[in-house]
Design a protein around this motif. Structure first.
Motif, short mmCIF file in Angstrom:
data_model
loop_
_atom_site.label_atom_id
_atom_site.label_comp_id
_atom_site.label_asym_id
_atom_site.label_seq_id
_atom_site.Cartn_x
_atom_site.Cartn_y
_atom_site.Cartn_z
N LEU A 46 -30.27 -15.60 -57.78
CA LEU A 46 -29.67 -15.32 -56.47
C LEU A 46 -29.97 -13.90 -56.02
N TRP A 47 -29.88 -12.96 -56.96
CA TRP A 47 -30.16 -11.56 -56.62
C TRP A 47 -31.60 -11.37 -56.19
N ILE A 48 -32.53 -12.03 -56.91
CA ILE A 48 -33.95 -11.93 -56.55
C ILE A 48 -34.20 -12.53 -55.16
N ALA A 49 -33.60 -13.72 -54.92
CA ALA A 49 -33.79 -14.37 -53.62
C ALA A 49 -33.23 -13.51 -52.49
N THR A 50 -32.03 -12.93 -52.72
CA THR A 50 -31.42 -12.08 -51.70
C THR A 50 -32.24 -10.82 -51.45
N SER A 51 -32.75 -10.23 -52.54
CA SER A 51 -33.57 -9.02 -52.41
C SER A 51 -34.86 -9.32 -51.66
N ASP A 52 -35.48 -10.47 -51.98
CA ASP A 52 -36.72 -10.84 -51.29
C ASP A 52 -36.48 -11.07 -49.81
N ARG A 53 -35.35 -11.73 -49.48
CA ARG A 53 -35.05 -11.99 -48.08
C ARG A 53 -34.79 -10.69 -47.33
N ARG A 54 -34.04 -9.78 -47.97
CA ARG A 54 -33.79 -8.49 -47.31
C ARG A 54 -35.07 -7.71 -47.11
N ARG A 55 -35.95 -7.74 -48.12
CA ARG A 55 -37.22 -7.02 -47.99
C ARG A 55 -38.07 -7.64 -46.88
N ALA A 56 -38.10 -8.98 -46.83
CA ALA A 56 -38.86 -9.65 -45.77
C ALA A 56 -38.29 -9.33 -44.39
N ASP A 57 -36.96 -9.32 -44.28
CA ASP A 57 -36.32 -8.98 -43.00
C ASP A 57 -36.64 -7.54 -42.60
N ARG A 58 -36.62 -6.64 -43.59
CA ARG A 58 -36.91 -5.23 -43.29
C ARG A 58 -38.36 -5.06 -42.84
N LEU A 59 -39.29 -5.73 -43.53
CA LEU A 59 -40.70 -5.65 -43.14
C LEU A 59 -40.93 -6.25 -41.77
N ARG A 60 -40.24 -7.37 -41.48
CA ARG A 60 -40.38 -8.00 -40.17
C ARG A 60 -39.84 -7.09 -39.08
N SER A 61 -38.70 -6.45 -39.35
CA SER A 61 -38.12 -5.54 -38.38
C SER A 61 -39.02 -4.33 -38.14
N GLU A 62 -39.59 -3.79 -39.21
CA GLU A 62 -40.49 -2.64 -39.07
C GLU A 62 -41.74 -3.03 -38.28
N GLU A 63 -42.26 -4.23 -38.52
CA GLU A 63 -43.44 -4.69 -37.80
C GLU A 63 -43.13 -4.87 -36.31
N GLN A 64 -41.95 -5.42 -36.02
CA GLN A 64 -41.56 -5.59 -34.62
C GLN A 64 -41.40 -4.24 -33.94
N GLU A 65 -40.85 -3.26 -34.65
CA GLU A 65 -40.69 -1.92 -34.09
C GLU A 65 -42.06 -1.28 -33.82
N ARG A 66 -43.01 -1.49 -34.75
CA ARG A 66 -44.35 -0.94 -34.55
C ARG A 66 -45.03 -1.59 -33.35
N GLN A 67 -44.88 -2.90 -33.23
CA GLN A 67 -45.48 -3.60 -32.10
C GLN A 67 -44.86 -3.13 -30.78
N ALA A 68 -43.54 -2.97 -30.77
CA ALA A 68 -42.86 -2.50 -29.56
C ALA A 68 -43.33 -1.09 -29.20
N ALA A 69 -43.49 -0.23 -30.22
CA ALA A 69 -43.96 1.14 -29.97
C ALA A 69 -45.39 1.14 -29.44
N ASP A 70 -46.24 0.26 -29.98
CA ASP A 70 -47.63 0.16 -29.50
C ASP A 70 -47.67 -0.30 -28.04
N LEU A 71 -46.83 -1.29 -27.71
CA LEU A 71 -46.79 -1.78 -26.33
C LEU A 71 -46.31 -0.69 -25.38
N ALA A 72 -45.29 0.07 -25.82
CA ALA A 72 -44.76 1.14 -24.97
C ALA A 72 -45.81 2.24 -24.76
N ARG A 73 -46.56 2.56 -25.83
CA ARG A 73 -47.61 3.58 -25.69
C ARG A 73 -48.68 3.12 -24.71
N GLU A 74 -49.07 1.85 -24.80
CA GLU A 74 -50.07 1.34 -23.87
C GLU A 74 -49.53 1.31 -22.45
#
Length: 207
Positions: A46-74
């Motif tokens: 359960l701990w591994i699954a929860t950690s993996d989900r949190r890491r995936a959510d964090r990476l997804r959030s960071e990617e969305q933030e990068r994409q939003a920043a790229d769009l704003a710069r353009e």
């Protein structure tokens, strides 16, 4: 974990012998250890699954933030300037008047261009009227052939501003003084609507 179990078994065996317990004691211990092991394994999974989900959510959030920043710069490549500009119709060489320029440095076209805020001499103009015709200056045009093109239209929202073009707008019935601040909204080819201004603030997504 194995070490803990071994130590527990050794301690339990000694206690069992001290209290006259037989070999049947190990059966109960084995069941107890097996259940405990299953519980610990489930907890780790359960701990591994929860950690993996949190890491995936964090990476997804960071990617969305990068994409939003790229769009704003353009989106910020659309430059707004309020100063004296060459009029569409000149009375004399070098003639100019206070206006607003929209320079498209993006690689794509702009649509539905709109002035949403206009401040002049410290006063925000709510009922801004623009000159009925608008001139589009095209830097890509040939020097000797209509470098200042007479692409004149009646309605600003239907104008399409291509890459590397500059749109000049002139307020109507206003003092011939450059505006203090101008905010412009436009729609890009993906359908996103943005707001940029003369302060050079980061582009803001609207709507």
């Amino acid at each position: 974990m194995v070490l803990v179990v071994v130590v527990a078994l050794a301690a339990g065996t000694k206690l069992a012998k001290d209290h006259g317990q037989g070999a049947d004691w190990y059966t109960g211990v084995g069941q107890w250890v097996g259940g405990l092991g299953s519980l610990i394994a489930a907890g780790i999974a359960l701990w591994i699954a929860t950690s993996d989900r949190r890491r995936a959510d964090r990476l997804r959030s960071e990617e969305q933030e990068r994409q939003a920043a790229d769009l704003a710069r353009e989106a910020g490549l659309v430059m707004i300037d309020a100063r004296r500009l060459a009029s569409v119709v000149r009375i004399a060489p070098g003639d100019s008047k206070a206006g607003v320029s929209v320079r498209n440095r993006r690689r794509s076209r702009l649509f539905d261009i709109e002035i949403v805020r206009f401040v002049q001499q410290g006063e925000e103009v709510a009922d801004l009227e623009l000159q009925r015709q608008f001139g589009v200056f095209d830097p890509a045009a040939n020097e000797g052939k209509n470098r200042t093109r007479s692409d004149l239209i009646d309605l600003l929202p239907v104008l399409v501003l291509n890459s590397d073009q500059v749109l000049t707008l002139f307020p109507k019935n206003r003092p011939d003084v450059p505006a203090d601040y101008v905010a412009v909204r436009y729609t890009d080819e993906s359908g996103m609507r943005w707001e940029v201004d003369t302060d050079g603030s980061p582009a803001r997504k609207v709507g």
